[in-house]
Design a protein around this motif. Structure first.
Motif, mmCIF file in Angstrom:
data_model
loop_
_atom_site.group_PDB
_atom_site.id
_atom_site.type_symbol
_atom_site.label_atom_id
_atom_site.label_comp_id
_atom_site.label_asym_id
_atom_site.label_seq_id
_atom_site.Cartn_x
_atom_site.Cartn_y
_atom_site.Cartn_z
ATOM 1 N N GLU A 5 74.554 47.541 63.575
ATOM 2 C CA GLU A 5 73.616 48.202 64.477
ATOM 3 C C GLU A 5 72.172 48.085 64.006
ATOM 4 N N LEU A 6 71.920 47.289 62.971
ATOM 5 C CA LEU A 6 70.559 47.167 62.442
ATOM 6 C C LEU A 6 69.591 46.678 63.512
ATOM 7 N N LEU A 10 65.184 47.943 65.693
ATOM 8 C CA LEU A 10 63.926 47.197 65.803
ATOM 9 C C LEU A 10 63.003 47.873 66.809
ATOM 10 N N LEU A 11 61.699 47.750 66.566
ATOM 11 C CA LEU A 11 60.722 48.572 67.270
ATOM 12 C C LEU A 11 59.937 47.787 68.309
ATOM 13 N N PRO A 12 59.754 48.364 69.507
ATOM 14 C CA PRO A 12 58.764 47.811 70.437
ATOM 15 C C PRO A 12 57.364 48.205 69.969
ATOM 16 N N ALA A 144 62.899 64.293 55.372
ATOM 17 C CA ALA A 144 64.125 64.503 56.144
ATOM 18 C C ALA A 144 64.114 63.685 57.440
ATOM 19 N N MET A 145 62.964 63.639 58.104
ATOM 20 C CA MET A 145 62.878 62.890 59.365
ATOM 21 C C MET A 145 63.061 61.393 59.127
ATOM 22 N N ASN A 146 62.474 60.886 58.045
ATOM 23 C CA ASN A 146 62.603 59.451 57.765
ATOM 24 C C ASN A 146 63.999 59.080 57.305
ATOM 25 N N LEU A 147 64.698 60.003 56.678
ATOM 26 C CA LEU A 147 66.084 59.723 56.296
ATOM 27 C C LEU A 147 66.978 59.560 57.518
ATOM 28 N N ARG A 148 66.501 60.033 58.667
ATOM 29 C CA ARG A 148 67.257 59.847 59.903
ATOM 30 C C ARG A 148 67.159 58.423 60.430
ATOM 31 N N GLY A 149 66.188 57.640 59.930
ATOM 32 C CA GLY A 149 66.062 56.253 60.356
ATOM 33 C C GLY A 149 64.711 55.966 60.970
ATOM 34 N N VAL A 150 64.319 54.680 60.947
ATOM 35 C CA VAL A 150 62.987 54.275 61.399
ATOM 36 C C VAL A 150 62.782 54.574 62.871
ATOM 37 N N SER A 230 51.585 44.441 58.125
ATOM 38 C CA SER A 230 52.007 43.158 57.546
ATOM 39 C C SER A 230 53.237 43.320 56.669
ATOM 40 N N ASN A 231 53.427 44.514 56.093
ATOM 41 C CA ASN A 231 54.641 44.767 55.302
ATOM 42 C C ASN A 231 55.854 45.038 56.182
ATOM 43 N N GLY A 232 55.605 45.473 57.406
ATOM 44 C CA GLY A 232 56.714 45.905 58.263
ATOM 45 C C GLY A 232 57.042 44.964 59.395
ATOM 46 N N VAL A 233 56.622 43.713 59.315
ATOM 47 C CA VAL A 233 56.879 42.752 60.398
ATOM 48 C C VAL A 233 58.368 42.655 60.748
ATOM 49 N N PRO A 234 59.296 42.662 59.761
ATOM 50 C CA PRO A 234 60.722 42.560 60.131
ATOM 51 C C PRO A 234 61.213 43.697 61.017
ATOM 52 N N ALA A 235 60.506 44.824 61.061
ATOM 53 C CA ALA A 235 60.945 45.958 61.876
ATOM 54 C C ALA A 235 60.553 45.808 63.344
ATOM 55 N N PHE A 236 59.725 44.792 63.677
ATOM 56 C CA PHE A 236 59.295 44.578 65.064
ATOM 57 C C PHE A 236 60.345 43.799 65.838
ATOM 58 N N ARG A 237 60.324 43.996 67.150
ATOM 59 C CA ARG A 237 61.148 43.168 68.014
ATOM 60 C C ARG A 237 60.564 41.758 68.115
ATOM 61 N N ALA A 238 61.409 40.809 68.457
ATOM 62 C CA ALA A 238 60.941 39.429 68.616
ATOM 63 C C ALA A 238 60.055 39.315 69.867
#
Length: 664
Positions: A5-6, A10-12, A144-150, A230-238
Motif C-alpha cells: 500500500e506504499l 504518494l502525495l498530490p 503522534a500525528m506523523n506516526l500515523r503516516g505521511v 528536494s529531499n521528499g521528491v519520492p513522496a510525490f505522485r508521478a
C-alpha cells in the motif's frame, strides 16, 4: 498498512505543499520580526535599513528556489543536497551536508513550535508561565500525528496552512487598501520609544555594515525548509520531478508575497519591537514579565480594529497553528534523510525501517525527543533558539550548489546536442550564482551569529559527522568480518556437541528443558547445578534419583554463593579441553504476562546468558515455560503494533472481505 500500500501514500501537489513547504511559508511570520529586533538595538534610527535587508532576503529566496528546482530535476531519488554533494564532491562532503541538515531539522521543530507558542501567548498572555509545557505538548502531538503516516498528517495539516496563507494575504490586502485610501494602520507600539543599547545609536561605517548584515542573517530564517521538497521528491505522485518543481515554485512565490507584505505593513504602521521589553519606553505594565506582542499580532490588531476583534483572534489562531505545524516539514525531512543515511550505513539500520503506517517511525521519535530536549533547555525562547538556526541550512545550500555546478560540468563534457547543452549551461549559471550567493550568506551568518550561540550548532554538526563516520567504520568492519569467502559454501560443523542443561530445582520447566535437550540428540548430555545451599542441593539430588532421570547431574561447588561464575568457568573449561567441539547450554525460563513479573523471575538466567554469549563455540538455548499469567498476553489485539508486519495479513484481508458488503 501493508507494504504493497506504499503507493497509496504518494502525495498530490495540494497536499505536498502544506507537508513540505509549511516551514518556509510559516517562517514569514517571524522573519520580519527578527530583522526589526536586530535593527532596533540602535533605537529607531536604523529602521530605514529594513527595506534593503528585506530586498536582499527576497533576492536570495528567488536564487535558492531556482537552484533547487535544478536539483529536483537532476536528482529525483530524494537525497536532495546530501545526494548531490555525495555524488559530486565526495562522501565526506556529503556527510557535512547531512550533519548540517539533521541539526537544522531539529532546530526547525524547536523554533517553529516556540514561535507558535509565542503567538498563542500574544493573544492569551495568561499562558506565558506555561510556555515550556505548551511547547512540549505540541511536539508530542506532532510526533503522534506523523506516526500515523505521511498522507494522514498531510490531510490534517493542509487546512491550517491554506487558512494561514489566506489570513495573511487578507491582512496584507486590507492593510494596503487602507493605505491607498489614506487610512494607514497604526501599530499599538508606534507610540513607544526604543532605548538604544550603549553606543549603538551612533554606528557608522563598519559598525553600521555589521548591523545590517546581522539583520540580513536573521531575516534569512525565511529560507529555512526550502530544501525539504528536494529531499521528499519520492513522496510525490508521478511525474515526481515536475510536480516537486511546480510545488517549489508556488511555495517560493507565496512566501515572497507574504514576506514583502508583512515587512511593508510593519514599516507603514510603525511597529516598534525590541529584544528586551524594558528598552521600550512607554511600554505599559511590568517590562520584566509582561510579554510583547509579535509583529503579526500588532499588524492584525492595527488592521482589523484592535486586539479583541474576531479577525485578530483568527489571524493569531491560524498563525500559531501553522507555526506549530511548520515543524511537520522537519518531521518529514528528518526521517527521510535519516533513512537514506541508514541505508548507506551512516546511521543505525533501525532508522531505515518503516513502521506499521509506512512512516519512518524511529526517525520521527528521535527528532521529537531531541527537539523537546532543546525546548526544555532553552525555555522555549525563540530569540535564544534562533541563534542556533539557519547555519546548517546555508551550509547545505552552498555545498549543494557547488555540487550541481560540477554535475553540469560533467554533463557538458559528454553532451553534443546543442539544445541540451544550452539548457545545461543555463542551469549551471543558475547554480553557480546560487553557490556564490549562499556562500557569502554563510560567511555573514558565521560572523554575526557564531558568538551568539551558533557555535553550539557547529559543534553539534561536527559531533554528528564524527559519529556517522564511526558508525560507517563499524558496519564496514562487521561486513568484512562476516563476509563469506569465494568458492563452494561450506557450513562449519563442530566435531561434537556437548549439551548442558542448567538446573536449579526439580520442577516441570526442568523436565521440559531436559526433554528438549534430549530431542536435539547431542553427542553427550549432562545436567548442571550450583551448590549454593547444601540442603536445597541435597533435595535436588534425592528427587533426581527418585524420578530416575537418565541424564547425569553434575554439582558445582560454590563456597562464595556465586552462580554465574562457576557455570561460566565450567563451560569455558569444556571448550578449552575440546576446542573443536561445541557446547549447547539449555536454560529453562519463565514466560510471564505482567511487566512486574519480569522483576521476580529469570534474573539469573538473563545474567548467565549475557556472560555465556561472549564465549566462542557456545550456543545458548532458552526453553520457555509459560506461566498462567502469560495467557493474557496471548490474546489477539486489534491495535497490536506491527500486527500486519508480524504475519496477520490473511486475517486482515478476511476481515476486510467480510466488512466489504456492509460498507457497500
Amino acid at each position: 498498512m501493508r507494504s504493497e500500500e506504499l503507493g497509496e501514500t504518494l502525495l498530490p501537489k495540494r497536499l505536498a505543499l502544506p507537508i513540505f513547504a509549511s516551514d518556509p511559508l510559516s517562517s514569514v511570520a517571524y522573519a520580519t520580526q527578527e530583522i526589526l529586533l536586530v535593527l532596533t538595538v540602535g533605537g529607531t534610527a536604523f529602521l530605514y535599513l529594513t527595506p534593503w535587508v528585506a530586498a536582499g532576503v527576497v533576492a536570495l529566496m528567488a536564487v535558492v528556489v531556482m537552484s533547487y528546482r535544478q536539483v529536483v530535476h537532476a536528482y529525483p531519488s530524494g537525497g536532495g543536497s546530501y545526494e548531490v554533494v555525495s555524488r559530486n564532491l565526495g562522501a565526506n562532503s556529503g556527510l557535512v551536508v547531512a550533519a548540517s541538515l539533521l541539526v537544522d531539522y531539529v532546530m526547525t521543530v524547536a523554533v517553529s513550535v516556540a514561535s507558535g507558542v509565542d503567538n498563542i501567548i500574544s493573544a492569551l498572555p495568561s499562558l506565558a508561565d506555561h510556555r515550556v509545557e505548551l511547547a512540549l505538548g505540541f511536539v508530542v502531538l506532532l510526533m503522534a500525528m506523523n506516526l500515523r503516516g505521511v498522507r494522514e498528517s498531510g490531510k490534517a495539516f493542509a487546512a491550517p496552512t491554506y487558512l494561514f496563507i489566506g489570513a495573511i494575504l487578507l491582512m496584507v490586502v486590507t492593510g494596503l487598501i487602507r493605505v491607498v485610501f489614506g487610512d494607514a494602520p497604526v501599530a499599538s507600539s508606534a507610540a513607544y520609544g526604543v532605548v538604544p543599547e550603549d553606543g549603538k545609536d551612533t554606528l557608522a561605517g563598519l559598525g553600521l555594515l555589521m548591523l545590517g548584515l546581522r539583520a540580513f542573517a536573521s531575516g534569512c530564517t525565511a529560507l529555512t525548509g526550502v530544501e525539504a521538497i528536494s529531499n521528499g521528491v519520492p513522496a510525490f505522485r508521478a511525474p515526481k520531478s515536475r510536480n516537486a518543481a511546480a510545488t517549489m515554485a508556488v511555495m517560493g512565490t507565496t512566501a515572497v508575497v507574504m514576506f514583502v507584505g508583512i515587512t511593508s505593513l510593519a514599516l507603514i504602521s510603525k511597529v516598534h519591537i525590541a529584544d528586551d521589553t524594558c528598552h521600550l519606553s512607554g511600554f505599559p505594565g511590568d517590562c520584566a514579565s509582561a510579554p510583547q506582542q509579535t509583529v503579526i499580532a500588532q499588524l492584525a490588531a492595527a488592521i482589523f480594529g484592535g486586539d479583541h476583534s474576531v479577525l485578530f483572534y483568527a489571524v493569531q489562531a491560524v498563525t500559531a497553528l501553522v507555526l506549530i505545524l511548520a515543524a511537520n516539514t522537519a518531521f518529514n525531512g528528518f526521517p527521510l534523510l535519516a533513512s537514506i543515511l541508514a541505508e548507506h550505513r551512516y546511521l543505525p539500520r533501525q532508522m531505515h525501517t518503516r513502521g506499521d503506517r509506512l512512516a519512518f517511525s524511529n526517525g520521527i521519535i528521535a527528532l521529537a525527543v531531541v527537539a523537546g530536549g532543546l525546548l526544555w533547555l532553552y525555555d522555549a525562547d525563540v530569540t535564544s533558539l534562533i541563534h542556533l538556526y539557519i547555519l546548517g541550512v546555508f551550509t547545505s545550500f552552498t555545498l549543494s550548489q557547488i555540487g550541481m555546478v560540477r554535475h553540469w560540468n560533467r554533463a557538458l563534457a559528454t553532451e553534443t546536442d546543442p539544445s541540451v547543452r544550452g539548457a545545461a549551461q543555463r542551469s549551471r549559471a543558475i547554480n553557480f550564482f546560487g553557490a556564490v550567493t549562499t556562500a557569502l550568506v554563510l560567511v555573514v551568518v558565521l560572523l554575526t551569529k557564531f558568538t551568539q550561540g551558533a557555535w553550539l550548532a557547529v559543534v553539534a554538526a561536527v559531533v554528528l559527522w564524527l559519529m556517522m563516520r564511526g558508525i560507517r567504520r563499524h558496519y564496514d568492519g562487521v561486513a568484512e568480518e562476516l563476509a563469506v569467502e569465494d568458492g563452494p559454501a561450506e557450513s562449519v560443523r563442530p566435531s561434537k556437541v556437548h549439551g548442558i542443561v542448567l538446573v536449579s530445582k526439580m520442577h516441570k520447566p526442568t523436565l521440559r528443558a531436559l526433554g528438549y535437550a534430549q530431542a536435539f540428540a547431542p553427542d553427550s548430555l549432562e545436567a548442571l547445578t550450583v551448590a549454593v545451599e547444601q540442603d536445597a542441593t541435597g533435595e535436588l539430588e534425592r528427587r533426581w534419583r527418585e524420578l530416575d532421570v537418565q541424564v547425569p547431574l553434575k554439582v558445582l561447588d560454590s563456597p562464595y554463593r556465586e552462580i554465574t561464575k562457576p557455570v561460566v568457568q565450567y563451560v569455558r573449561d569444556q571448550r578449552r579441553s575440546s576446542p573443536q567441539d561445541a557446547v549447547a547450554v539449555f536454560i529453562p525460563e519463565y514466560v510471564v504476562g505482567h511487566w512486574w513479573e519480569h522483576l521476580l523471575h529469570n534474573q539469573s538466567a538473563l545474567w548467565l546468558k549475557s556472560r555465556l554469549l561472549f564465549t566462542p563455540g557456545v550456543m545458548v538455548i532458552s526453553v520457555p515455560w509459560q506461566l498462567t499469567s502469560s495467557n493474557r498476553a496471548n490474546r489477539p489485539s486489534r491495535r497490536a503494533p506491527g500486527a500486519v508486519r508480524r504475519g496477520e495479513p490473511e486475517q486482515r484481508a478476511e476481515r476486510e472481505k467480510t466488512a466489504a458488503p456492509e460498507r457497500g
